[in-house]
Enzyme design. Structure first.
Site: not given
Length: 337
Positions: A28, A55, A153, A206, A295
């Protein structure tokens, strides 16, 4: 700055806000912005970075490696994973066979620009490879120094127990589990977390913000904002779709007064919430803009009073998914080529 927690029953400390580049780097987000996000993470005190070979079909590892060039390696904790198809997707380009694990770690180390990873994780359970073969390969990587620690995972409680027992027999230990976990997705609480506690394993979770749903930016009855994950046809929209119904979105809006009471954004509240679980070592956060990192780290060290934790449960009501069977249901039953 970000607090540290021990990862499982080990001496390894990691930042409780860990930077992950799933669905962003090499996909992205353009490489220069991805590098800015990594720099922002470092500036905010994050030293732990999580990626995977799959990924963006290996590109995310390359981007992360490039972004971390020049940093003192010993001051970083770099995690990656193996299982899903990479490369052209041949018969041995996937799974947890000895062949795929040994070839994959070498590729990951080259792309990341390092001699070792701090944590190497089985990205899913491989039903087609004997668990003994997988664990022996991991044991060899630890002895070779290519991986300092091993994790898993999205394994079920039974798979975690079996893997941990074999690891112990082979002279190493599993120290981590990386499942999906958020206010809306709590399927690990009844089985995976108890099995993990028994075996000295903690969670690196996640999607603590439920792919952005817990930010409150998706409003029931309204189209998703342009450029948001729900509009991303490269993968984001598919992942977020389970939460994109009016019942869930309306319940999420009920969290706004609770976040305000704690002087947090809704995203910060979501990250702080998963960190209230003492079996969670870290929350994985990603970013498409550097300011998002700054943030997110404000959730570190936040303590949510018990009465507000109860209010959160009441606000979300029946939209929370708790079925422990979802872990197995969402895992591949055969290798995906």
């Amino acid at each position: 700055m970000v607090n540290y927690r021990y990862l499982g029953n080990s001496g390894l400390k990691i930042t409780e806000i860990t930077y992950g580049n799933w669905l962003t780097h090499g996909s992205q987000v353009e490489n220069d912005i991805a590098t800015q996000c990594v720099r922002a993470a470092l500036d905010a005190g994050i030293s732990t970075f999580d990626t995977a070979d799959v990924y963006a079909n290996t590109k995310a590892e390359q981007v992360l490696g490039d972004a971390l060039k020049g940093e003192r390696r010993e001051s970083l904790e770099i995690f990656t994973k193996v299982y899903w198809p990479t490369g052209p997707g041949g018969p041995n380009d996937t799974g947890l066979s000895r062949k795929h694990i040994m070839e994959s770690i070498n590729g990951s180390l080259t792309r990341l620009g390092t001699d070792y990873v701090d944590l190497y994780q089985a990205h899913r359970y491989d039903t087609e490879t004997p668990l003994e073969e997988t664990m022996q390969a991991f044991a060899d990587l630890v002895r070779q120094g290519k991986a300092l620690y091993i994790g898993v995972s999205e394994w079920t409680a039974d798979q975690i127990r079996a893997g941990a027992a074999l690891a112990k027999d082979l002279g190493f230990q599993l120290i981590s589990s990386q499942p999906q976990y958020s206010m809306l997705w709590r399927v690990i609480e009844d089985e995976v977390i108890p099995a993990s506690r028994e075996n000295g394993i903690s969670q690196i979770v996640w999607s603590p913000i439920a792919q952005g749903v817990l930010t409150g930016k998706y409003v029931p009855g309204q189209a998703p904002p342009e450029g948001s994950r729900a509009t991303d046809e490269k993968g984001g929209a598919k992942m977020i779709s389970r939460f994109m119904n009016d019942d869930v979105l309306a319940a999420v809006q009920n969290l706004k007064p609770i976040a305000d009471e704690l002087d947090l954004t809704m995203a910060q509240l979501a990250v702080a919430w998963v960190l209230q679980n003492d079996n969670v070592a870290a929350a994985l956060v990603g970013a498409s803009r550097p300011e998002q990192v700054a943030e997110n780290v404000k959730a570190s060290g936040v303590e949510i009073p018990a009465e507000l934790m109860t209010k959160i449960d009441e606000a979300l009501g029946g939209v929370v998914e708790r079925d422990p069977g979802k872990t197995a249901e969402n895992s591949p039953q055969t290798r995906v080529a």
